[in-house]
Each structure stands twice: as C-alpha cells, then as structure tokens.
Design a protein around this motif. Structure first.
Motif, PDB file in Angstrom:
ATOM      1  N   PHE A  38      -8.667   1.714   1.521  1.00 38.22           N
ATOM      2  CA  PHE A  38      -8.179   0.784   0.494  1.00 38.22           C
ATOM      3  C   PHE A  38      -8.791  -0.615   0.539  1.00 38.22           C
ATOM      4  CE2 PHE A  38      -4.691   3.872   1.105  1.00 38.22           C
ATOM      5  CZ  PHE A  38      -4.626   4.388  -0.175  1.00 38.22           C
ATOM      6  N   CYS A  70      -6.439  -4.777   0.714  1.00 39.03           N
ATOM      7  CA  CYS A  70      -5.943  -3.518   0.136  1.00 39.03           C
ATOM      8  C   CYS A  70      -6.249  -3.599  -1.360  1.00 39.03           C
ATOM      9  CB  CYS A  70      -4.445  -3.395   0.404  1.00 39.03           C
ATOM     10  SG  CYS A  70      -3.762  -1.754   0.169  1.00 39.03           S
ATOM     11  N   LEU A  82      -0.658   6.200   0.211  1.00 36.90           N
ATOM     12  CA  LEU A  82      -0.480   4.750   0.235  1.00 36.90           C
ATOM     13  C   LEU A  82       0.779   4.294   0.987  1.00 36.90           C
ATOM     14  CD1 LEU A  82      -1.626   2.021  -0.635  1.00 36.90           C
ATOM     15  CD2 LEU A  82      -0.506   2.335  -2.854  1.00 36.90           C
ATOM     16  N   ILE A  86       0.662   1.650   4.155  1.00 36.32           N
ATOM     17  CA  ILE A  86       1.339   0.349   4.122  1.00 36.32           C
ATOM     18  C   ILE A  86       2.281   0.201   5.311  1.00 36.32           C
ATOM     19  CG2 ILE A  86       2.964  -1.089   2.839  1.00 36.32           C
ATOM     20  CD1 ILE A  86       1.768   0.164   0.260  1.00 36.32           C
ATOM     21  N   THR A  89       0.242  -0.199   8.663  1.00 34.12           N
ATOM     22  CA  THR A  89      -0.426  -1.492   8.828  1.00 34.12           C
ATOM     23  C   THR A  89       0.586  -2.637   8.923  1.00 34.12           C
ATOM     24  OG1 THR A  89      -0.740  -1.557   6.415  1.00 34.12           O
ATOM     25  CG2 THR A  89      -2.590  -0.765   7.752  1.00 34.12           C
ATOM     26  N   TYR A  97      -0.998  -8.815   2.534  1.00 30.29           N
ATOM     27  CA  TYR A  97      -1.887  -7.835   1.911  1.00 30.29           C
ATOM     28  C   TYR A  97      -2.598  -8.494   0.739  1.00 30.29           C
ATOM     29  CZ  TYR A  97       0.544  -4.166   4.505  1.00 30.29           C
ATOM     30  OH  TYR A  97       1.067  -3.381   5.497  1.00 30.29           O
ATOM     31  N   VAL A  99      -4.280  -7.676  -2.658  1.00 27.80           N
ATOM     32  CA  VAL A  99      -4.229  -6.538  -3.572  1.00 27.80           C
ATOM     33  C   VAL A  99      -4.781  -6.889  -4.948  1.00 27.80           C
ATOM     34  CG1 VAL A  99      -2.161  -5.709  -2.368  1.00 27.80           C
ATOM     35  CG2 VAL A  99      -1.901  -6.971  -4.485  1.00 27.80           C
TER      36      VAL A  99
END
Length: 413
Positions: A38, A70, A82, A86, A89, A97, A99
């Motif tokens: 990701f 990500c 996913l 998540i 991590t 994150y 995104v």
C-alpha cells in the motif's frame, strides 16, 4: 517576527533502516516510510512487519514520529487484506497514516481510530474547500499538491481550521505531471507510477524519428545532445524558510525515499540547521541561512535546483532541466565509527588514499577538513589506500569525530 505558528517540523524520507538511522541522527522531527504493501515506492527495501516495529521503537526512543505511507489507490482485490494491514501496522506503533483513497481513510478510522490521518499529495489538494472537506472527514493533516503557490497556501491556511496541519514538499525531485498521476511510465513500460514503480520516462532524452527512417534521430531543437523536454529540475527551498513559515506550513517535507542514506542525512542536516538558525533569529522575515548550509545541498547528487511553483505558476515557469543526469561533485569516502587514542576508525564507502584531504559532515556543525595520515587496515597494517567497499580502517586524527559522521571527498575536476 514570530507569527502564531509552531516551529516547522522537519519530515525526512526513509527507504530502509539505514536511511531511518541517518534521518533520526541528523535531526528529523518525523520520518515517513513504507511497509511492504500500500505504499507508493516499490524500489526501496521498505519495512517488513518486524522492521517496522523496530523502526517505530527506535524513532520514538529519540522523540521522532513515524508516518506510514498507505497512499496507493487500491483495487478491489486488495481491500480484503487492508483491515489486517492497518491493525498490524498500528500495533507496530506508527503515529500516522498517509492516505489518498477515501475508502482507505474510512478503514483507518475504523481499524486504527487512535491514529492520525494525513492526506497524501496524491489527492491533489490545491484549495481550501478540499482541505476543509478532508478535515471534516477526520484528517489531521493535508499534504498539498506541489503545484500550489505560497500565496495559495496562505489562503488555505487562513480558511481552514487551525487544528489542521499543512505539509508541503520543500526539497527534492518533482514530477512533470500531477505527482504520481502521470501515465507515461504505464504506457511506455507497463510500470505503474501510482504503485511506486515509475520508470521516470520524463527524465529520458527525446528526439524526433520519421516513421520511414527508423534509427535516424533528429534533435527537437538545434542541439547535438537532443533535449529533455519533460525533465523537471529539483526543488530546493533552503533559502526561503521565512516565506514557507509565514505561509503557515506546519511540516517541511523532504522528497527521496529511493535516495541514499547519505542524501537523507545531508539534506536532513541542512534543513535542521536552517530551521534552528531561523528560530534563533527570532523568526526574522529577512532570515537567510548560513552559506555553508546552502552549500551542503550541492554536496549530494542533485539536478539543477529551482523553487518549484511556490513563486511562479507552471505556465510561467515550467522548471524544465535541459540536461540529463545528476550533478555529482562529492562522494562519500567513509562513515566514522569512533575516535580513540588519537585515531579515527571507520568503514569505507569509496576509495580514498593516504594524504587525501577529507571533509567531515558532522551533525549540526559546519563541515571541516582532516588529512588522512598513517592509514591502516583492520589488522593494523599500513596501507596506501582504502580500496575495498565496507572495509574497516583507521588513520591518525587529533580531532574527535562523532560516530555516524560522513567523510567525503570532492570529485576531481
């Protein structure tokens, strides 16, 4: 004059653990990195689950934050994995994150609600309405598109909640297209830029070829070397710290997860020193960093520098570099391990000789020179040069050089 803004964060890249160590040692406030899924960099080694936990623990022990990329745009086949990614991590200890995808944003809110969400530059945020909308969806920070000007950033700052952080790139490579959305690599090589596998065809040299005369190339302009018509210069904003600060930028981001540990260390050190000097000046709007700090950014591999689009719109200044490759004026000779009993011990990176003048890049101080004298190998035998990669050596040195400092030599003219 000091505005009601926090001291800017220095945010450095890390493609692997060695680069993370360099970023932390040389003064980063935060580091952004990728796991094995990701994240938009397939070239760097990235961090496995165990390495990510180790990275977070190490960074936090030095009061440095970890932001996890990500920021790919996932396909249907990736969504099922996913949530586990998540949760894993988040447990490793990442602080935020980064995104792009709204669906990913919603999943992070669900599976890691205690973590910050930073909206990637991939989202192409260029206005305050978009920034505010992401804030309303739960974002703590927006990473603005490289195409916005300082004036536009100041407008975004004025028209968004003060709790929303603004992050902007201040140094490194730029895309000729909206960052990460260029289709050249996909079309020409099948390598997806949004998956971190860009072949960078924008950097290639192009010429015209008439279809009935294959192999006969005609320069696009009257120049025997052809032209790099879509090859961007590198951004460098080290001399414009006050303008960045006054625009309301929270975090100064350095590009380069695929760059070397030396690049990460040198650029981090330069911006750390510049921002610290700016603070010491009382946040003076006329501040300029010391000349040696500016010079540090010409002691790495770099393309010709520009100020991106902070001062000029793309239709006014396209920031195209009409030559290929990098400027490389210095090389790393070695990394210092310790100084003891009047000798410096280190590990070699590029060949150097007894009698060479070597410049030391040490954390937070102006570089200085030392001369290689009485050069010896790991067995204590006298040698004329250190020719082997990563070989251990020592030489006489009356100055204490700190562990992790870089020893570098200027390339021959």
């Amino acid at each position: 004059m000091r505005l009601n803004y926090p001291k800017p964060e220095i945010l450095s890249p890390a493609g692997d653990f060695e680069r993370l160590l360099g970023a932390v040692h040389f003064g980063a406030d935060a580091v952004y990195l990728g796991a094995t899924s990701f994240g938009m960099r397939s070239g760097p080694a990235n961090f496995s689950a165990d390495e990510l936990k180790k990275a977070c623990d190490y960074a936090h022990s030095h009061n440095v934050k970890i932001y996890l990329t990500c920021n790919t745009v996932p396909r249907n086949s990736e969504i099922d994995i996913l949530p586990g990614f998540i949760e894993q991590t988040a447990d490793a200890g990442v602080d935020a994150y980064i995104v792009t995808d709204i669906g990913v944003l919603e999943y992070i809110k669900k599976y890691a609600p205690q973590k910050e969400i930073h909206i990637s530059t991939q989202a192409g945020i260029t206005n305050y309405a978009c920034a505010r909308a992401f804030y309303d969806m739960g974002a703590k920070r927006v990473v603005l598109a490289r195409e916005v000007s300082l004036y536009e950033i100041s407008q975004i700052r004025a028209k968004t909640p003060k709790e929303l952080d603004i992050e902007c790139f201040v140094h490194g490579a730029m895309c000729v297209s909206f960052s990460g959305r260029c289709l050249l690599s996909n079309y020409m090589t099948g390598r997806d830029s949004n998956r971190g596998d860009c072949a960078q065809p924008c950097r290639w040299k192009y010429a015209l070829c008439e279809e009935t005369r294959p192999g006969r190339y005609f320069p696009i302009e009257d120049d025997s070397s052809g032209t790099y018509i879509i090859n961007s210069k590198d951004m460098c904003m080290i001399e414009h710290i006050p303008q960045l600060y006054e625009a309301g930028i929270t975090s100064f981001k350095i590009e380069g997860r695929a760059k070397s540990a030396y690049y990460t260390s040198a650029v981090t050190n330069a911006y750390r020193c510049a921002v610290d000097e700016f603070e010491q000046s009382g946040f003076d709007s006329g501040f300029k960093p010391s000349e040696w700090i500016v010079d540090e950014l010409k002691k790495i591999s770099y393309r010709d520098y520009c100020t991106g689009f902070y001062f000029d719109a793309p239709n006014i200044e396209a920031n195209i570099s009409f030559k290929g490759g990098y400027n490389r004026e210095w090389s790393v000779a070695a990394i210092a391990e310790k100084t003891e009993n009047g000798r410096l011990y280190g590990t070699q990176r590029n060949r150097f000789f007894e009698g060479d003048l070597i410049e030391v890049m040490e954390k937070g101080v102006k570089p200085y020179e030392i001369k290689v004298a009485d050069l010896r190998n790991a067995q204590g035998e006298h040698i004329d040069s250190a020719p082997h990669p990563t070989m251990e050596f020592s030489f006489a040195c009356d100055k204490p050089v700190s562990r992790g400092s870089y020893l570098r030599i200027k390339s021959a003219d």
